[in-house]
Design a protein around this motif. Structure first.
Motif, PDB file in Angstrom:
ATOM      1  N   SER A   1       0.845  -1.260   0.094  1.00  0.00           N
ATOM      2  CA  SER A   1      -0.153   0.015   0.019  1.00  0.00           C
ATOM      3  C   SER A   1       0.813   1.216   0.138  1.00  0.00           C
ATOM      4  O   SER A   1       0.236   2.483   0.149  1.00  0.00           O
ATOM      5  N   TRP A   2       2.134   1.329  -0.070  1.00  0.00           N
ATOM      6  CA  TRP A   2       3.058   2.319   0.202  1.00  0.00           C
ATOM      7  C   TRP A   2       2.923   3.340  -1.091  1.00  0.00           C
ATOM      8  O   TRP A   2       2.947   2.693  -2.242  1.00  0.00           O
ATOM      9  N   GLY A   3       2.703   4.429  -0.535  1.00  0.00           N
ATOM     10  CA  GLY A   3       2.444   5.457  -1.811  1.00  0.00           C
ATOM     11  C   GLY A   3       1.011   5.641  -2.340  1.00  0.00           C
ATOM     12  O   GLY A   3       0.591   6.383  -2.973  1.00  0.00           O
ATOM     13  N   GLY A   4       0.058   4.744  -1.810  1.00  0.00           N
ATOM     14  CA  GLY A   4      -1.391   4.768  -2.080  1.00  0.00           C
ATOM     15  C   GLY A   4      -2.047   6.220  -1.925  1.00  0.00           C
ATOM     16  O   GLY A   4      -3.011   6.330  -2.610  1.00  0.00           O
ATOM     17  N   TRP A   5      -1.312   7.039  -0.978  1.00  0.00           N
ATOM     18  CA  TRP A   5      -2.136   8.306  -0.760  1.00  0.00           C
ATOM     19  C   TRP A   5      -2.241   9.333  -1.975  1.00  0.00           C
ATOM     20  O   TRP A   5      -3.016   9.909  -1.896  1.00  0.00           O
ATOM     21  N   GLU A   6      -1.188   9.238  -2.752  1.00  0.00           N
ATOM     22  CA  GLU A   6      -1.136   9.892  -4.011  1.00  0.00           C
ATOM     23  C   GLU A   6      -1.255   8.982  -5.204  1.00  0.00           C
ATOM     24  O   GLU A   6      -1.124   9.533  -6.520  1.00  0.00           O
TER      25      GLU A   6
ATOM     26  N   HIS B   1      -6.821   6.754  -8.519  1.00  0.00           N
ATOM     27  CA  HIS B   1      -8.148   6.023  -8.258  1.00  0.00           C
ATOM     28  C   HIS B   1      -8.020   4.813  -9.200  1.00  0.00           C
ATOM     29  O   HIS B   1      -7.981   5.029 -10.342  1.00  0.00           O
ATOM     30  N   GLY B   2      -8.360   3.707  -8.588  1.00  0.00           N
ATOM     31  CA  GLY B   2      -8.628   2.565  -9.351  1.00  0.00           C
ATOM     32  C   GLY B   2      -7.434   1.623  -9.452  1.00  0.00           C
ATOM     33  O   GLY B   2      -7.443   0.480  -9.854  1.00  0.00           O
ATOM     34  N   SER B   3      -6.150   2.302  -9.187  1.00  0.00           N
ATOM     35  CA  SER B   3      -5.140   1.677  -9.203  1.00  0.00           C
ATOM     36  C   SER B   3      -4.947   0.425  -7.929  1.00  0.00           C
ATOM     37  O   SER B   3      -5.633   0.674  -6.891  1.00  0.00           O
ATOM     38  N   GLU B   4      -4.110  -0.497  -7.976  1.00  0.00           N
ATOM     39  CA  GLU B   4      -4.002  -1.531  -7.120  1.00  0.00           C
ATOM     40  C   GLU B   4      -3.355  -0.969  -5.573  1.00  0.00           C
ATOM     41  O   GLU B   4      -3.905  -1.175  -4.633  1.00  0.00           O
ATOM     42  N   VAL B   5      -2.559  -0.248  -5.803  1.00  0.00           N
ATOM     43  CA  VAL B   5      -1.876   0.558  -4.686  1.00  0.00           C
ATOM     44  C   VAL B   5      -2.741   1.351  -3.922  1.00  0.00           C
ATOM     45  O   VAL B   5      -2.961   1.351  -2.625  1.00  0.00           O
ATOM     46  N   ARG B   6      -3.718   2.161  -4.523  1.00  0.00           N
ATOM     47  CA  ARG B   6      -4.598   3.042  -4.181  1.00  0.00           C
ATOM     48  C   ARG B   6      -5.668   2.189  -3.275  1.00  0.00           C
ATOM     49  O   ARG B   6      -6.045   2.471  -2.206  1.00  0.00           O
ATOM     50  N   GLU B   7      -6.131   0.970  -3.876  1.00  0.00           N
ATOM     51  CA  GLU B   7      -7.140   0.184  -3.199  1.00  0.00           C
ATOM     52  C   GLU B   7      -6.549  -0.381  -1.975  1.00  0.00           C
ATOM     53  O   GLU B   7      -7.167  -0.551  -0.894  1.00  0.00           O
ATOM     54  N   LEU B   8      -5.372  -0.870  -1.903  1.00  0.00           N
ATOM     55  CA  LEU B   8      -4.580  -1.490  -0.648  1.00  0.00           C
ATOM     56  C   LEU B   8      -4.422  -0.426   0.407  1.00  0.00           C
ATOM     57  O   LEU B   8      -4.636  -0.605   1.561  1.00  0.00           O
ATOM     58  N   TYR B   9      -4.174   0.777  -0.075  1.00  0.00           N
ATOM     59  CA  TYR B   9      -3.905   1.732   0.975  1.00  0.00           C
ATOM     60  C   TYR B   9      -5.351   2.214   1.491  1.00  0.00           C
ATOM     61  O   TYR B   9      -5.391   2.592   2.826  1.00  0.00           O
ATOM     62  N   VAL B  10      -6.563   2.196   0.873  1.00  0.00           N
ATOM     63  CA  VAL B  10      -7.650   2.544   1.458  1.00  0.00           C
ATOM     64  C   VAL B  10      -8.196   1.340   2.480  1.00  0.00           C
ATOM     65  O   VAL B  10      -8.557   1.538   3.513  1.00  0.00           O
ATOM     66  N   LEU B  11      -7.840   0.110   1.844  1.00  0.00           N
ATOM     67  CA  LEU B  11      -8.450  -0.991   2.472  1.00  0.00           C
ATOM     68  C   LEU B  11      -7.463  -0.996   3.979  1.00  0.00           C
ATOM     69  O   LEU B  11      -8.058  -1.554   5.037  1.00  0.00           O
ATOM     70  N   LYS B  12      -6.437  -0.977   3.931  1.00  0.00           N
ATOM     71  CA  LYS B  12      -5.536  -1.063   5.108  1.00  0.00           C
ATOM     72  C   LYS B  12      -5.915   0.001   6.112  1.00  0.00           C
ATOM     73  O   LYS B  12      -5.822  -0.205   7.421  1.00  0.00           O
ATOM     74  N   LYS B  13      -6.820   1.094   5.926  1.00  0.00           N
ATOM     75  CA  LYS B  13      -7.103   2.114   7.052  1.00  0.00           C
ATOM     76  C   LYS B  13      -8.590   1.563   7.386  1.00  0.00           C
ATOM     77  O   LYS B  13      -8.897   2.186   8.474  1.00  0.00           O
ATOM     78  N   LEU B  14      -9.326   0.752   7.075  1.00  0.00           N
ATOM     79  CA  LEU B  14     -10.580   0.249   7.397  1.00  0.00           C
ATOM     80  C   LEU B  14     -10.278  -0.577   8.593  1.00  0.00           C
ATOM     81  O   LEU B  14      -9.102  -1.338   8.921  1.00  0.00           O
TER      82      LEU B  14
END
Length: 318
Positions: free
Chosen positions: A42-47, A50-63
């Protein structure tokens, strides 16, 4: 505004540096795949787009699960109340705390139900139950709120620990749930002590609120806080008094459980940290650069934990 003809200096690229915390250790012990997604995938997912794998992992880890969320609401409310008291010298009434907490919980729950967390790059609040459409009866949500959030705050206000906090002059308060770090054998250790103060005898009292059942890892966690306290506030081991305050349980008042901070206990905490750090680094493709590969981090064979994991979709275990 920057002067004409000059450009804003570029921000240094953030590096995914290895560090350690109690939550990181627990994720590593529970599931290596989830650990990889949380700290590497998920590293770098904050930037990321949208729709990318990294972004998805970043959001999911926050749940979080509903139980984790309830605990975070309690911690946030107590931090807000104590931080305000530190500035003003006045403690909110229980009624005021409960009213503010109820508004916070309702807002967060509604935001999560709408899955608004997919539109935000930061300050994500979301529940695994909403993301995966898990059916949770209204009575179960009500029970969780009353037992953990409302009940936990009521028991805190009725506790001896809170009485002691109110009697302690604010100039002896040391920290109110502030994120900090310290160095242990070359590794950054993250800590966030819920509350610490110097008592009338000059000892440092270190307190941690808990909304779950008592576990052995809780004692290790607060022992690590004691190691930090020695370095942070320049006191010997025998001048640090760690304690766990369990907010959910039987009785009207939260109970404080003392934690050993003698040399043997603290050495045990250091051994636990050292072993955990070594285990994590041993799985890296390049420990010096903190580089990891997905195939080195297998899924857990204990599928029970998968039912509450936010990474069920990307790992294929729905």
């Amino acid at each position: 505004m920057w002067p004409p003809g000059r450009t804003r200096p570029a921000m240094a690229d953030l590096q995914n540096e290895f560090s350690w915390s109690k939550s990181r250790h627990e994720k590593f012990a529970e599931c290596r795949r989830a650990y990889f997604y949380t700290y590497y995938g998920s590293w770098g997912g904050w930037e990321a787009a949208h729709g990318s794998e990294v972004r998805e992992l970043y959001v999911l880890k926050k749940l979080s699960s509903r139980w984790q969320w309830a605990g975070s609401v309690v911690h946030a409310s107590l931090k807000q109340m104590l931080s305000a008291a530190r500035v003003t010298g006045t403690f909110w009434t229980l009624e005021k705390l409960l009213e503010r907490t109820r508004a916070r919980a309702r807002a967060e729950w509604s935001t999560s139900r709408e899955k608004a967390y997919w539109r935000e790059a930061s300050k994500i609040v979301g529940l695994v139950e909403h993301e995966y459409g898990e059916p949770v009866a209204g009575a179960d949500w009500k029970k969780l709120y009353e037992a953990t959030i409302d009940g936990g705050l009521r028991r805190f206000y009725a506790s001896a620990a809170f009485d002691e906090i109110r009697r302690t002059p604010r100039d002896r308060w040391l920290t109110v749930d502030e994120l900090d770090s310290w160095d242990f054998e070359g590794t950054k250790i993250w800590v966030a002590i819920d509350f610490a103060y110097r008592d009338a005898d000059g000892r440092v009292q270190v307190l941690d609120w808990k909304t779950g059942k008592e576990r052995g890892v809780d004692h290790t966690q607060v022992g690590i806080y004691a190691l930090y306290a020695q370095r942070k506030w320049g006191v010997p081991a025998d001048a640090v008094v760690p304690g766990l305050v369990y907010l959910v349980g039987e009785g009207e008042a939260a109970e404080r459980v003392s934690v050993a901070a003698d040399p043997a206990a603290l050495e045990g905490c250091q051994t636990a940290m050292r072993t955990s750090i070594e285990g994590m680094k041993a799985m890296l493709a390049d420990p010096a650069r903190n580089l990891a590969r997905l195939d080195a981090f297998p899924m857990s064979e204990a599928r029970e934990s998968c039912r509450r994991c936010p990474f069920r979709r990307p790992c294929g275990r729905l």
